[in-house]
Write a protein that holds these residues in place. Sequence first.
Motif, PDB file in Angstrom:
ATOM      1  N   PHE A 179     -12.075  22.108  -1.817  1.00  0.00           N
ATOM      2  CA  PHE A 179     -11.870  20.769  -1.267  1.00  0.00           C
ATOM      3  C   PHE A 179     -10.447  20.627  -0.729  1.00  0.00           C
ATOM      4  CE2 PHE A 179     -11.287  20.804  -5.881  1.00  0.00           C
ATOM      5  CZ  PHE A 179     -10.017  20.278  -6.056  1.00  0.00           C
ATOM      6  N   GLU A 180     -10.328  19.787   0.304  1.00  0.00           N
ATOM      7  CA  GLU A 180      -9.010  19.449   0.820  1.00  0.00           C
ATOM      8  C   GLU A 180      -8.454  18.281   0.016  1.00  0.00           C
ATOM      9  OE1 GLU A 180      -8.737  17.382   4.595  1.00  0.00           O
ATOM     10  OE2 GLU A 180     -10.902  17.046   4.592  1.00  0.00           O
ATOM     11  N   ILE A 181      -7.157  18.116   0.043  1.00  0.00           N
ATOM     12  CA  ILE A 181      -6.509  17.067  -0.746  1.00  0.00           C
ATOM     13  C   ILE A 181      -5.680  16.168   0.167  1.00  0.00           C
ATOM     14  CG2 ILE A 181      -4.944  16.567  -2.657  1.00  0.00           C
ATOM     15  CD1 ILE A 181      -5.545  19.370  -3.756  1.00  0.00           C
ATOM     16  N   ARG A 182      -5.899  14.858   0.032  1.00  0.00           N
ATOM     17  CA  ARG A 182      -5.131  13.871   0.779  1.00  0.00           C
ATOM     18  C   ARG A 182      -4.577  12.819  -0.181  1.00  0.00           C
ATOM     19  NH1 ARG A 182      -5.970  13.884   6.216  1.00  0.00           N
ATOM     20  NH2 ARG A 182      -3.951  12.804   6.158  1.00  0.00           N
ATOM     21  N   ILE A 183      -3.481  12.214   0.195  1.00  0.00           N
ATOM     22  CA  ILE A 183      -2.821  11.198  -0.623  1.00  0.00           C
ATOM     23  C   ILE A 183      -2.823   9.873   0.128  1.00  0.00           C
ATOM     24  CG2 ILE A 183      -0.653  10.513  -1.725  1.00  0.00           C
ATOM     25  CD1 ILE A 183      -0.019  13.545  -1.941  1.00  0.00           C
ATOM     26  N   THR A 195       9.902   1.171   0.133  1.00  0.00           N
ATOM     27  CA  THR A 195      10.191   1.838   1.404  1.00  0.00           C
ATOM     28  C   THR A 195      10.777   3.223   1.172  1.00  0.00           C
ATOM     29  OG1 THR A 195      10.580  -0.278   2.525  1.00  0.00           O
ATOM     30  CG2 THR A 195      11.485   1.707   3.560  1.00  0.00           C
ATOM     31  N   GLU A 196      11.732   3.317   0.241  1.00  0.00           N
ATOM     32  CA  GLU A 196      12.376   4.597  -0.048  1.00  0.00           C
ATOM     33  C   GLU A 196      11.399   5.569  -0.719  1.00  0.00           C
ATOM     34  OE1 GLU A 196      15.757   3.540  -2.380  1.00  0.00           O
ATOM     35  OE2 GLU A 196      16.998   2.985  -0.632  1.00  0.00           O
ATOM     36  N   THR A 197      10.570   5.037  -1.644  1.00  0.00           N
ATOM     37  CA  THR A 197       9.610   5.893  -2.339  1.00  0.00           C
ATOM     38  C   THR A 197       8.555   6.421  -1.384  1.00  0.00           C
ATOM     39  OG1 THR A 197       9.910   4.582  -4.358  1.00  0.00           O
ATOM     40  CG2 THR A 197       8.029   6.053  -4.296  1.00  0.00           C
ATOM     41  N   LEU A 198       8.131   5.573  -0.441  1.00  0.00           N
ATOM     42  CA  LEU A 198       7.140   5.994   0.550  1.00  0.00           C
ATOM     43  C   LEU A 198       7.696   7.107   1.428  1.00  0.00           C
ATOM     44  CD1 LEU A 198       4.377   5.612   1.829  1.00  0.00           C
ATOM     45  CD2 LEU A 198       5.346   3.792   3.255  1.00  0.00           C
ATOM     46  N   GLU A 199       8.939   6.984   1.816  1.00  0.00           N
ATOM     47  CA  GLU A 199       9.570   8.028   2.624  1.00  0.00           C
ATOM     48  C   GLU A 199       9.697   9.324   1.837  1.00  0.00           C
ATOM     49  OE1 GLU A 199      10.285   8.075   5.872  1.00  0.00           O
ATOM     50  OE2 GLU A 199       9.196   6.175   5.830  1.00  0.00           O
ATOM     51  N   GLU A 200      10.016   9.198   0.540  1.00  0.00           N
ATOM     52  CA  GLU A 200      10.106  10.385  -0.316  1.00  0.00           C
ATOM     53  C   GLU A 200       8.738  11.060  -0.434  1.00  0.00           C
ATOM     54  OE1 GLU A 200      11.375  11.666  -4.886  1.00  0.00           O
ATOM     55  OE2 GLU A 200      11.474   9.571  -4.255  1.00  0.00           O
ATOM     56  N   LEU A 201       7.698  10.230  -0.559  1.00  0.00           N
ATOM     57  CA  LEU A 201       6.329  10.745  -0.658  1.00  0.00           C
ATOM     58  C   LEU A 201       5.973  11.546   0.586  1.00  0.00           C
ATOM     59  CD1 LEU A 201       3.832  10.440  -2.601  1.00  0.00           C
ATOM     60  CD2 LEU A 201       3.052   8.637  -1.071  1.00  0.00           C
ATOM     61  N   LYS A 202       6.292  11.016   1.748  1.00  0.00           N
ATOM     62  CA  LYS A 202       5.985  11.699   3.004  1.00  0.00           C
ATOM     63  C   LYS A 202       6.815  12.963   3.177  1.00  0.00           C
ATOM     64  CE  LYS A 202       4.507   7.516   5.451  1.00  0.00           C
ATOM     65  NZ  LYS A 202       4.804   6.566   6.564  1.00  0.00           N
ATOM     66  N   MET A 208      -0.274  15.783   4.065  1.00  0.00           N
ATOM     67  CA  MET A 208      -1.264  15.413   3.051  1.00  0.00           C
ATOM     68  C   MET A 208      -1.379  13.892   2.920  1.00  0.00           C
ATOM     69  SD  MET A 208      -0.510  18.152  -0.016  1.00  0.00           S
ATOM     70  CE  MET A 208      -1.726  17.381  -1.086  1.00  0.00           C
ATOM     71  N   VAL A 209      -0.329  13.179   3.315  1.00  0.00           N
ATOM     72  CA  VAL A 209      -0.282  11.723   3.174  1.00  0.00           C
ATOM     73  C   VAL A 209      -0.943  11.058   4.380  1.00  0.00           C
ATOM     74  CG1 VAL A 209       1.197   9.718   2.822  1.00  0.00           C
ATOM     75  CG2 VAL A 209       1.880  11.946   1.892  1.00  0.00           C
ATOM     76  N   TYR A 210      -1.890  10.168   4.122  1.00  0.00           N
ATOM     77  CA  TYR A 210      -2.539   9.433   5.208  1.00  0.00           C
ATOM     78  C   TYR A 210      -1.523   8.577   5.957  1.00  0.00           C
ATOM     79  CZ  TYR A 210      -7.376  10.535   3.905  1.00  0.00           C
ATOM     80  OH  TYR A 210      -8.562  11.182   3.659  1.00  0.00           O
ATOM     81  N   GLN A 211      -1.759   8.392   7.247  1.00  0.00           N
ATOM     82  CA  GLN A 211      -0.930   7.487   8.037  1.00  0.00           C
ATOM     83  C   GLN A 211      -1.130   6.048   7.580  1.00  0.00           C
ATOM     84  OE1 GLN A 211       1.359   8.322  10.465  1.00  0.00           O
ATOM     85  NE2 GLN A 211       0.970  10.404   9.724  1.00  0.00           N
ATOM     86  N   THR A 212      -2.361   5.738   7.152  1.00  0.00           N
ATOM     87  CA  THR A 212      -2.670   4.390   6.686  1.00  0.00           C
ATOM     88  C   THR A 212      -2.075   4.153   5.303  1.00  0.00           C
ATOM     89  OG1 THR A 212      -4.774   4.419   7.882  1.00  0.00           O
ATOM     90  CG2 THR A 212      -4.524   2.757   6.154  1.00  0.00           C
ATOM     91  N   ASN A 213      -1.406   3.011   5.148  1.00  0.00           N
ATOM     92  CA  ASN A 213      -0.886   2.583   3.855  1.00  0.00           C
ATOM     93  C   ASN A 213      -1.600   1.304   3.440  1.00  0.00           C
ATOM     94  OD1 ASN A 213       1.071   4.646   4.045  1.00  0.00           O
ATOM     95  ND2 ASN A 213       2.457   3.288   5.165  1.00  0.00           N
ATOM     96  N   ILE A 214      -1.986   1.203   2.177  1.00  0.00           N
ATOM     97  CA  ILE A 214      -2.666   0.008   1.683  1.00  0.00           C
ATOM     98  C   ILE A 214      -1.648  -0.950   1.078  1.00  0.00           C
ATOM     99  CG2 ILE A 214      -4.509  -0.884   0.231  1.00  0.00           C
ATOM    100  CD1 ILE A 214      -5.435   1.096   2.399  1.00  0.00           C
ATOM    101  N   ARG A 215      -1.476  -2.097   1.717  1.00  0.00           N
ATOM    102  CA  ARG A 215      -0.501  -3.063   1.224  1.00  0.00           C
ATOM    103  C   ARG A 215      -0.988  -3.782  -0.032  1.00  0.00           C
ATOM    104  NH1 ARG A 215       0.408  -5.473   7.207  1.00  0.00           N
ATOM    105  NH2 ARG A 215      -1.724  -4.665   7.344  1.00  0.00           N
ATOM    106  N   TYR A 216      -0.040  -4.340  -0.777  1.00  0.00           N
ATOM    107  CA  TYR A 216      -0.372  -5.092  -1.980  1.00  0.00           C
ATOM    108  C   TYR A 216      -0.588  -6.559  -1.620  1.00  0.00           C
ATOM    109  CZ  TYR A 216      -0.132  -7.212  -6.578  1.00  0.00           C
ATOM    110  OH  TYR A 216      -0.418  -7.927  -7.715  1.00  0.00           O
ATOM    111  N   GLN A 217      -1.756  -7.061  -1.955  1.00  0.00           N
ATOM    112  CA  GLN A 217      -2.088  -8.455  -1.684  1.00  0.00           C
ATOM    113  C   GLN A 217      -3.101  -8.907  -2.732  1.00  0.00           C
ATOM    114  OE1 GLN A 217      -3.465  -9.097   2.323  1.00  0.00           O
ATOM    115  NE2 GLN A 217      -2.302 -10.981   2.545  1.00  0.00           N
ATOM    116  N   ALA A 218      -2.608  -9.518  -3.779  1.00  0.00           N
ATOM    117  CA  ALA A 218      -3.443  -9.814  -4.949  1.00  0.00           C
ATOM    118  C   ALA A 218      -4.545 -10.826  -4.674  1.00  0.00           C
ATOM    119  CB  ALA A 218      -2.563 -10.310  -6.101  1.00  0.00           C
ATOM    120  N   ALA A 219      -4.242 -11.894  -3.946  1.00  0.00           N
ATOM    121  CA  ALA A 219      -5.204 -12.990  -3.774  1.00  0.00           C
ATOM    122  C   ALA A 219      -6.517 -12.556  -3.103  1.00  0.00           C
ATOM    123  CB  ALA A 219      -4.553 -14.139  -3.005  1.00  0.00           C
TER     124      ALA A 219
END
Length: 257
Positions: A179-183, A195-202, A208-219
Amino acid sequence: MITSIWNVKGGVGKTLTSINLAAGFAKEGKKTLLVDMDGQSSVSYLLFPEREFEYGDLTIVDALAGTGEISECIYHTNIENLDVIPATIYLFTVEKQMLVNTSSGIQQTKLKKLLKKLQGYDEIIIDNNPSINLCTTNALCACDRLIIPADLEKGALKGIELTLQHSQEILENIDGANFEIRILPTKIQRNKIDTETLEELKTVYGSMVYQTNIRYQAAPIKDSSMKGRMLINDMKSRSKVAQDYRDLVAEVLQEEK
């Protein structure tokens, strides 16, 4: 294509991703099956809010235990093209029994063999418990793609590292695992730390990291769960997280072409 959604770190949006990716595939006309491989049964509860699966109902528990055919464990949802194989808390009992029987050498690929019996599905999504156990090993052996949802809270990178380590062990040691692995970055907030952690992740994991990021929105997430409807179908402009999941579906399907 069979996709497993898993991270050893909990609270990263694993089930939310499983449900909305499956619903998004279905909305695009893909015949989709969502398999609940988590004894906590979150997928089952969210997609069947008015029904509680109990002992005696045919679920993934019966398919793995050999007390029911996997085709008999499929339930239709009110979403066109989306079916579900639910789970119950008894999955933990079956996993324990499978662990006892590992000397037979076939327990790690039970799910793979069961899913091969099914015909007509374009996409299969497997939602998993965050534990490293025989159920998650089965899910990884069965899949073509592993998506690791990863929030940016403290310990996020360590969670990814441990998930990748176990995944690599399976790829190297179990015949047929491939299997392939994506983050997938999840629960992103507009602050300096994220912002800094996301850049470190990339930087660390690159393509391996998707271009799409899922934002946090609780409601919107809470609202969709309480009302038993798909977040991905929320077309309100305020529901940015719903748009993020629609973008993820588009990105994943584009890569499959």
